[in-house]
Design an enzyme around this catalytic site. Structure first.
Site, PDB file in Angstrom:
ATOM      1  CB  CYS A 171      -0.935   0.004   1.206  1.00  0.00           C
ATOM      2  SG  CYS A 171      -2.205  -1.272   1.146  1.00  0.00           S
ATOM      3  NE  ARG A 217      -4.892  -1.003  -2.836  1.00  0.00           N
ATOM      4  CZ  ARG A 217      -3.963  -1.926  -2.972  1.00  0.00           C
ATOM      5  NH1 ARG A 217      -2.722  -1.593  -3.284  1.00  0.00           N
ATOM      6  NH2 ARG A 217      -4.253  -3.203  -2.784  1.00  0.00           N
TER       7      ARG A 217
END
Length: 277
Positions: A171, A217
C-alpha cells in the site's frame, strides 16, 4: 548464431524470473516490458532498414565483454537487477559489432527500456517504502480527522474507531510507481516524443499521480474497515482496490496529458497575440 548465443546465455535468467519475481504483483510486468521493447524496435524498422552499416568493433567488444562479465558476477551473487540489466550492454555491444553507432542510436530507447524489466534492487525498495508508507498514513489520517472521523496514527499504524490498521508495503505505492513509470515512459516515447515540453511535463507528473492514486486507495480501505469491519477490507476487495488504483492512475495520466496540451494551446495563442502587431 548470435540470437541462439544470446538465448543460451539468458535462458537461466528468464527461467529464474518466471519462477520467482515475475509471478509476484510487484514484478509481474517484466514480460510486458520486454514485449513493449520489441514492439518499439519493430516500429522503427523503416529507420533500421535505411541505416548505413558501419561496424564499430572496439567499443562493441568493450560493451559486449563488460555486459557478459556483469552477467556472470550478478548470477553468481544472485543480484537479479544487475543480471537483467546486463542485457543492455550486451545488446548494445552486439549492435555496435554488427552495424555501428547509427543503428545503436535508432535502437537506443528500445534497448534502454529493458531496464524496467529488471526487478527493483532491495536497497531501493527498502529505502523508499518506509517514507512512502509514513507519508500516505499521515495524509490519510489528517484528511479523515479533518472530516470528523475518530482517527489517529502511530507511524504506519492507523487507528480508526475500534480498529488498528497497518499500512503494508503493497500500500506504499512504490510498486505502482515502478509500473506506471514504465507505462508513462513508453507512452511518452511512442506518442509524445516530438513534443518535448509536453513529454517532460508528463514524465514529471507520473510519481505525484501515482502517490495520489495510492492515497485514494488507502483512504477507501480505511473507510471500508470503519463502516464494514476489518474483515471486509481483506481478500478480493483489497485486490479490487489495487486494480482500481492502477485504473485511476492511468486515467489521471491521460487527463494530465490533455490538460498539458490545453495549456500549451492557450499559452501559444496568447503568445501569438502578444507578438502580432
Amino acid at each position: 548464431m548470435i540470437a541462439v548465443s544470446f538465448a543460451i546465455a539468458y535462458t537461466p535468467t528468464f527461467i529464474t524470473l518466471a519462477q520467482g519475481p515475475w509471478r509476484t504483483e510487484q514484478e509481474g510486468h517484466g514480460p510486458l516490458i520486454i514485449a513493449a521493447s520489441a514492439w518499439l524496435a519493430w516500429r522503427s524498422r523503416a529507420l533500421i532498414w535505411n541505416v548505413e552499416l558501419r561496424p564499430a568493433p572496439l567499443p562493441g567488444w568493450v560493451a559486449l565483454l563488460s555486459g557478459l562479465c556483469l552477467l556472470v558476477l550478478a548470477r553468481n551473487q544472485d543480484v537479479w537487477f544487475l543480471e537483467v540489466a546486463s542485457e543492455i550492454p550486451v545488446i548494445a555491444g552486439l549492435v555496435l559489432l554488427l552495424a555501428g553507432w547509427r543503428l545503436l542510436r535508432v535502437l537506443a530507447f528500445p534497448i534502454g527500456f529493458l531496464i524496467f524489466s529488471a526487478p527493483a534492487p532491495g536497497w531501493m525498495v527498502d529505502a523508499a517504502t518506509i517514507p512512502l508508507k509514513v507519508f500516505i498514513s499521515d495524509s490519510v489520517t489528517q484528511l479523515l480527522y479533518s472530516a470528523g472521523y475518530p482517527i489517529a496514527q502511530n507511524g504506519v499504524v492507523i487507528l480508526i474507531g475500534p480498529y488498528q490498521l497497518l499500512v503494508q508495503d503493497a500500500c506504499s505505492g512504490l510498486n505502482s510507481i515502478f509500473v506506471l513509470s514504465a507505462l508513462g515512459v513508453f507512452y511518452v516515447y511512442a506518442f509524445r516524443w516530438n513534443e518535448k515540453i509536453r513529454a517532460i511535463a508528463l514524465l514529471l507528473l507520473i510519481i505525484p499521480i501515482t502517490v495520489f492514486a495510492n492515497f485514494l486507495r488507502v483512504t477507501s480501505l480505511v473507510l471500508i474497515a470503519y463502516y464494514g469491519g476489518v474483515d471486509r477490507m481483506e481478500g478480493p476487495l483489497h485486490d479490487l482496490t489495487g486494480v482500481a488504483l492502477f485504473v485511476v492512475a492511468v486515467v489521471l495520466m491521460f487527463l494530465a496529458d490533455g490538460a498539458i496540451s490545453l495549456l500549451m494551446k492557450l499559452f501559444g495563442r496568447r503568445s501569438t497575440r502578444l507578438v502580432t502587431p
